[in-house]
Design an enzyme around this catalytic site. Structure first.
Site, PDB file in Angstrom:
ATOM      1  N   ASP A 111       0.785  -1.230   0.000  1.00  0.00           N
ATOM      2  CA  ASP A 111       0.000   0.000   0.000  1.00  0.00           C
ATOM      3  C   ASP A 111       0.822   1.288   0.000  1.00  0.00           C
ATOM      4  O   ASP A 111       0.255   2.384   0.142  1.00  0.00           O
ATOM      5  CB  ASP A 111      -0.968   0.007   1.186  1.00  0.00           C
ATOM      6  CG  ASP A 111      -2.129  -0.953   0.959  1.00  0.00           C
ATOM      7  OD1 ASP A 111      -2.664  -0.955  -0.156  1.00  0.00           O
ATOM      8  OD2 ASP A 111      -2.491  -1.677   1.894  1.00  0.00           O
ATOM      9  N   ASP A 176      -6.846  -4.114  -5.542  1.00  0.00           N
ATOM     10  CA  ASP A 176      -6.490  -2.768  -5.078  1.00  0.00           C
ATOM     11  C   ASP A 176      -5.084  -2.356  -5.532  1.00  0.00           C
ATOM     12  O   ASP A 176      -4.776  -1.175  -5.685  1.00  0.00           O
ATOM     13  CB  ASP A 176      -6.524  -2.688  -3.542  1.00  0.00           C
ATOM     14  CG  ASP A 176      -7.619  -3.512  -2.894  1.00  0.00           C
ATOM     15  OD1 ASP A 176      -8.023  -4.533  -3.480  1.00  0.00           O
ATOM     16  OD2 ASP A 176      -8.055  -3.140  -1.810  1.00  0.00           O
TER      17      ASP A 176
HETATM   18  N1  GLY Z   1      -7.396  -1.268  -0.036  1.00  0.00           N
HETATM   19  C1  GLY Z   1      -8.284  -1.762   0.924  1.00  0.00           C
HETATM   20  C2  GLY Z   1      -9.707  -1.445   0.652  1.00  0.00           C
HETATM   21  O1  GLY Z   1     -10.101  -1.039  -0.426  1.00  0.00           O
HETATM   22  O2  GLY Z   1     -10.492  -1.639   1.570  1.00  0.00           O
END
Ligand code: GLY
Length: 406
Positions: A111, A176
Site C-alpha cells: 500500500d 487494489d
Molecule cells: N485497499 C483496501 C480497501 O479497499 O479496503
C-alpha cells in the site's frame, strides 16, 4: 420573431442555470470540506495521527503510520489547498505529508502507493519541491522489492489464511494493487529509468489475465505459487463471496486501468478500463442514485459467503460511497479517452450529484467532520459498516476537482 427571441433567451438562461447548478456542486463540496477539515485539524492537531473513520464508540478513529490510509488525509488537505489557494491549507498539507516520509522505506505490504502518492504525489504536483520527488522515487524502489519475475506481479500482502481457513495465501495479490502502479509510472517519468514502468506494466498485464471473470468483474484476491507463477486460488477477503463483485474492488480496477492507459497509451489497458467500467454502468443491481451496494451480489442466490453472514442484520444492504467516489473520479478521466465518453462523464456527474445531496454529504460539524457518510470498510470483518471513510472524502474531492477542470 419576438416570440422566437424570447424562446432563445429562455433556452440560454436554462442552459446557464443548469451549468450554474453543476458548478455549485463543486463550490458546495469544497466549502463543506473546509468546514469539516478545519474541525478535524482541531481534533487531531499533531501529525502523528491520521483520521480514518468513526469507531464503534462513535468517536473519531485515527491510524498511526500503521495502516494503508494515512496518505489520504494530507491528500484531502492538498485538494482543498488547490481549490482555495489559501496558505493555511498548504501549511497543514505540508505538515501531514512530511510526517509520512519514513514510510518511503516500507516494504512489508503493497500500500505504499496509496500512502505516498496521495500525499507526496500531490505535494510534488502542487509545489514542485524536488525533495518530494526523491521521497516518491525511493517509495517506488521499496514497492518494486515486492515484485517477482515468476508471478509477474507485486505481492500485496504477506502470508495469511483465507476466510474458510483452509487455503493459505503465500503470495496474495489483491485488485487494489492496481492503484499502486501510479507511483511506479511516476518514478520512471522523473528518473528516466524504465524499470519501474516495466514492473507496473507486468503487474497490470498479469492482473488482467488472472484476476478477471468473463464479465470483467474481478476476484478480490489471487493467490500465486511464487516458485512456478501458477494461480492457486481466486477468492475474496472483503467482498460477499469468492464469486461476487465487491464494489470497491471493481472501482479500483476501473480507476487502475484508466490510469494505466493514461501512463502508457496501451490499447489493452484502455480496453480493460472500458470493460470494467461497462460492467459497473450496465449492472442491473446498480441503484438509481448511482451509489453501489457494498457488493453487487450481496445476499443474492448462488453467492455463498465463507464468513459469518446473517441476512437478518443486512435486510437493508449497505451502500459504499467510497466506491462511488473512486468511480466518479475514474469515469471523468475515462470520458476523455473514448469516443462515447459522454456516458461516463454523465454517470460521474450523476454520482457526484448524489454524493453532494443531504443523503451522503454530512452537515457541518457532524460525522466526526468527515465529508461523506455511508461507506463500508469490510463487512466480512465486521469493521467499518455504514461509516465515513477518509478515502471516500479523498476521491470525492479529486472527482470534484476533475469535474471543475473539465
Ligand atoms: N485497499 C483496501 C480497501 O479497499 O479496503
Amino acid at each position: 420573431m419576438k416570440v422566437f427571441y424570447v424562446l432563445c433567451i429562455s433556452v440560454l438562461v436554462l442552459i446557464a442555470c443548469s451549468g450554474g447548478e453543476d458548478t455549485s456542486i463543486v463550490e458546495q463540496g469544497f466549502t463543506r470540506a473546509e468546514q469539516q477539515l478545519s474541525n478535524q485539524l482541531k481534533a487531531v492537531p499533531e501529525a502523528t495521527e491520521y483520521p480514518r473513520t468513526i469507531g464503534k464508540d462513535g468517536k473519531l478513529k485515527v491510524t498511526r503510520k500503521n495502516d494503508w490510509t494515512e496518505g489520504f488525509y494530507p491528500g484531502c488537505l492538498w485538494y482543498v489547498y488547490e481549490y482555495t489557494n489559501k496558505e493555511d491549507w498548504k501549511k497543514a498539507a505540508i505538515k501531514w505529508t512530511e510526517s509520512l516520509e519514513p514510510l518511503k522505506k516500507m516494504t512489508n505490504h503493497h500500500d505504499i502507493g496509496f500512502l505516498m502518492y496521495c500525499s507526496f504525489g500531490n505535494a510534488y504536483r502542487l509545489t514542485g519541491n524536488e525533495a518530494y520527488k526523491d521521497v516518491l522515487v525511493e517509495s517506488a524502489r521499496s514497492l518494486c522489492t515486492r515484485f517477482n519475475e515468476k508471478t509477474g506481479c507485486i505481492k500485496s500482502w504477506n502470508y495469511r489464511k483465507s476466510w474458510n481457513g483452509k487455503d493459505e495465501w503465500f503470495y496474495p495479490v489483491i485488485i487494489d494493487n492496481m492503484m499502486n502502479l501510479e507511483l511506479l509510472y511516476f518514478a520512471t517519468k522523473v528518473t528516466g529509468d524504465s524499470v519501474y514502468a516495466k514492473v507496473a506494466n507486468r503487474h497490470a498485464e498479469t492482473t488482467a489475465k488472472n484476476q478477471f471473470r468473463e464479465d470483467y468483474s474481478n476476484y478480490h484476491v489471487v493467490n500465486y505459487d511464487a516458485e512456478t507463477g501458477e494461480v492457486l486460488n481466486q477468492a475474496t477477503c472483503q467482498g460477499f463471496s469468492d464469486n461476487s463483485a465487491w464494489a470497491r474492488g471493481q472501482a479500483w480496477a476501473i480507476y487502475g486501468y484508466t490510469m494505466a492507459y493514461r501512463e502508457t497509451h496501451r490499447q489493452d489497458f484502455l480496453d480493460m478500463a472500458v470493460h470494467t467500467a461497462d460492467f459497473w454502468l450496465n449492472h442491473p443491481n446498480l441503484p438509481e442514485d448511482g451509489i453501489p451496494y457494498w457488493d453487487f451480489n450481496a445476499g443474492q442466490e448462488d453467492y455463498v459467503p465463507d464468513w459469518n453472514y446473517d441476512p437478518e442484520i443486512f435486510k437493508v444492504v449497505p451502500r459504499d460511497a467510497s466506491a462511488a467516489a473512486i468511480v466518479a473520479s475514474a469515469f471523468l478521466e475515462l470520458s476523455g479517452y473514448v469516443t462515447d465518453g459522454k456516458k461516463y462523464s454523465a454517470a460521474a456527474a450523476h454520482i457526484l450529484k448524489s454524493l453532494s445531496s443531504p443523503a451522503y454529504l454530512a452537515e457541518p460539524g457532524t460525522n466526526c467532520n468527515f465529508i461523506l457518510m455511508h461507506s463500508v470498510g469490510s463487512i466480512p470483518h465486521g469493521e467499518e459498516i455504514d461509516v465515513p471513510l477518509i478515502y471516500a472524502d479523498y476521491y470525492y474531492l479529486e472527482a470534484l476537482m476533475r469535474y471543475k477542470n473539465m
